[in-house]
Scaffold this active site. Structure first.
Site, short mmCIF file in Angstrom:
data_model
loop_
_atom_site.label_atom_id
_atom_site.label_comp_id
_atom_site.label_asym_id
_atom_site.label_seq_id
_atom_site.Cartn_x
_atom_site.Cartn_y
_atom_site.Cartn_z
N LYS A 9 -23.74 11.21 -36.06
CA LYS A 9 -23.05 12.02 -35.05
C LYS A 9 -22.73 13.41 -35.59
O LYS A 9 -22.77 14.39 -34.86
CB LYS A 9 -21.77 11.32 -34.59
N LYS A 32 -33.12 1.47 -29.96
CA LYS A 32 -32.25 0.64 -29.15
C LYS A 32 -31.92 1.30 -27.82
O LYS A 32 -32.07 2.52 -27.67
CB LYS A 32 -30.96 0.32 -29.91
N LYS A 92 -26.65 5.04 -24.63
CA LYS A 92 -26.33 6.13 -23.71
C LYS A 92 -26.95 7.44 -24.16
O LYS A 92 -27.52 8.18 -23.37
CB LYS A 92 -24.81 6.29 -23.60
P1 ADP Z 1 -23.82 3.32 -26.78
O1 ADP Z 1 -24.59 3.04 -28.05
O2 ADP Z 1 -24.68 3.22 -25.57
O3 ADP Z 1 -23.01 4.59 -26.84
P2 ADP Z 1 -21.39 1.93 -27.42
O4 ADP Z 1 -21.53 2.49 -28.80
O5 ADP Z 1 -20.27 2.41 -26.58
O6 ADP Z 1 -22.77 2.13 -26.64
O7 ADP Z 1 -21.34 0.35 -27.55
C1 ADP Z 1 -20.39 -0.55 -26.99
C2 ADP Z 1 -20.74 -1.96 -27.41
O8 ADP Z 1 -22.05 -2.30 -26.95
C3 ADP Z 1 -20.77 -2.20 -28.92
O9 ADP Z 1 -20.28 -3.50 -29.22
C4 ADP Z 1 -22.21 -2.08 -29.28
O10 ADP Z 1 -22.54 -2.82 -30.44
C5 ADP Z 1 -22.87 -2.69 -28.05
N1 ADP Z 1 -24.19 -2.11 -27.85
C6 ADP Z 1 -24.50 -0.85 -27.47
N2 ADP Z 1 -25.84 -0.68 -27.37
C7 ADP Z 1 -26.39 -1.86 -27.69
C8 ADP Z 1 -27.73 -2.36 -27.76
N3 ADP Z 1 -28.76 -1.59 -27.46
N4 ADP Z 1 -27.92 -3.64 -28.15
C9 ADP Z 1 -26.87 -4.46 -28.44
N5 ADP Z 1 -25.59 -4.07 -28.37
C10 ADP Z 1 -25.34 -2.80 -28.01
#
Ligand code: ADP
Ligand code: TRP
Length: 357
Positions: A114, A220, A223
């Site tokens: 980040k 993966k 967002k």
């Molecule tokens: P993003 O990566 O989309 O910003 P967050 O970091 O807010 O999402 O993640 C919120 C929750 O969702 C966390 O527990 C994270 O491990 C899970 N998570 C996010 N993306 C994935 C993914 N592609 N596969 C599995 N778990 C995920």
């Protein structure tokens, strides 16, 4: 004494399939087991580390609470709250930061990613911590990496430790933060010679942590990756996204290893479909008879079986402001109970209990 489960998601946008399969689905299953004391929250203070638009942050919090409830979290069974409704959290964050090293924070993978994004830098040797540190310290442009981003893991550790959580269901990408939480807990205990904080574990119902792939070929679903299937996507839009997933020209010989984009589709199939469908398409691939179009159709329909009911309930709940307010008020009160007790204990352990009161 019931074991304690706690997890949170940042309100940085609508929830996607990765959030659901990696996190929210586990929350709901753990709640249904009925054997845990569970806490699920919206990490709005964590969202501030990437400086969101205030109006957007506000509407995202509301939307995600509605998605939590629509997916099956039940305020009579779980404590559902917003992080910033618990002022004990930022206070304990200040206290715990006194035992956290800036070096270990700077070496955290999520921070490095980040920070680079915020500065717009590409570091030549990807894994060289010193390069990242030099870039951050030496950067004199008006772009900056804020201290909140650096101390993100302290705040997350506090979310967990303040409720004495045993289990923290999260996706694979959050495991390093959990490891840091355990380290901070051990360090606090040994520094003060107490056996106070517990070391929390991830929870995967005996399986491996889930990583939901994107449909754009690699990596993966996330967002910031712009490759998400959202829980609230309408049927048509969702089908279109899946049908557009990257594949290859198809196998040319039996039992050929799969290219990453194809492997990703199969990962998704395993997550959302039945074992016999997985077997059917795996055999078809191995016999060079696979039709990716059919595979994608099945995946899209099976995703919709999960997401469409959540989408419809979200729409209803999101507009019921009074209900949402009631849920969050009750959640905040419940979350503050144990948080206040932990904070008082820690103040005592650290020696800042006011003797003049
Ligand atoms: P993003 O990566 O989309 O910003 P967050 O970091 O807010 O999402 O993640 C919120 C929750 O969702 C966390 O527990 C994270 O491990 C899970 N998570 C996010 N993306 C994935 C993914 N592609 N596969 C599995 N778990 C995920
Ligand atoms: N860091 C988590 C994420 O990006 C969100 C989070 C904040 C969290 N505090 C937490 C998750 C405490 C579990 C427990 O997804």
């Amino acid at each position: 004494m019931k074991k304690i489960v706690l997890s949170g998601i940042r309100p940085t946008g609508q929830l996607h399939l990765g959030n659901y399969l990696g996190a929210l689905q586990k929350f709901v299953r753990m709640q249904q087991e009925g054997i845990y004391d569970s806490f699920f929250f919206i990490a709005d203070l964590h969202a501030l580390t990437t400086q969101p638009d205030p109006a957007l942050l506000h509407s995202n919090v509301r939307h995600i609470v509605a998605e939590y409830l629509a997916a099956g979290l039940d305020p009579d069974k779980s404590t559902i709250f917003v992080q910033s409704d618990v002022p004990e959290i930022p206070e304990l964050y200040l206290l715990l930061n006194m035992h956290v090293g800036i070096g270990e924070l700077m070496r955290t993978a999520a921070f490095k990613d980040k920070a680079r994004k915020q500065l717009g830098i590409t570091v030549s040797h990807d894994d060289d911590d010193n390069d990242v540190a030099r870039e951050i310290i030496g950067n004199e442009s008006n772009k900056r990496v804020n201290a909140g981003l650096l101390t993100y893991p302290t705040l997350m550790a506090v979310d967990i430790l303040i409720q004495h959580a045993d289990f923290v269901p999260v996706g694979k990408d959050q495991e390093q933060h959990l490891e840091l939480t355990r380290r901070f807990a051990r360090r606090f205990n040994s520094f003060y010679g107490v056996d106070y904080f517990k070391e929390p574990q991830n929870f995967n119902f005996g399986g491996k942590p889930v990583k939901v792939p994107g449909l754009d070929g690699s990596g993966k679903m996330g967002k910031s990756e712009g490759n998400c299937i959202y829980l609230v996507d309408e049927d048509k839009a969702l089908r279109k996204k899946v049908m557009r997933a990257v594949t290859d020209a198809g196998p040319t010989e039996p039992n050929q290893p799969m290219a990453e984009p194809v492997e990703n589709l199969f990962t998704l199939l395993r997550l959302v479909s039945t074992p016999d469908k997985v077997e059917f398409f795996t055999n078809a691939y191995n016999n060079c008879e696979i039709r990716y179009g059919d595979l994608k159709k099945e995946i899209a329909e099976d995703i919709l079986k999960i997401t469409a009911p959540i989408r419809e309930r979200t729409k209803e709940i999101e507009n019921d402001e009074q209900y949402l307010a009631r849920v969050l008020k009750q959640g905040a009160e419940q979350a503050r109970e144990r948080a206040a007790k932990t904070l008082a204990d820690v103040r005592g352990i650290m020696g800042i209990t006011p003797f003049w009161k």
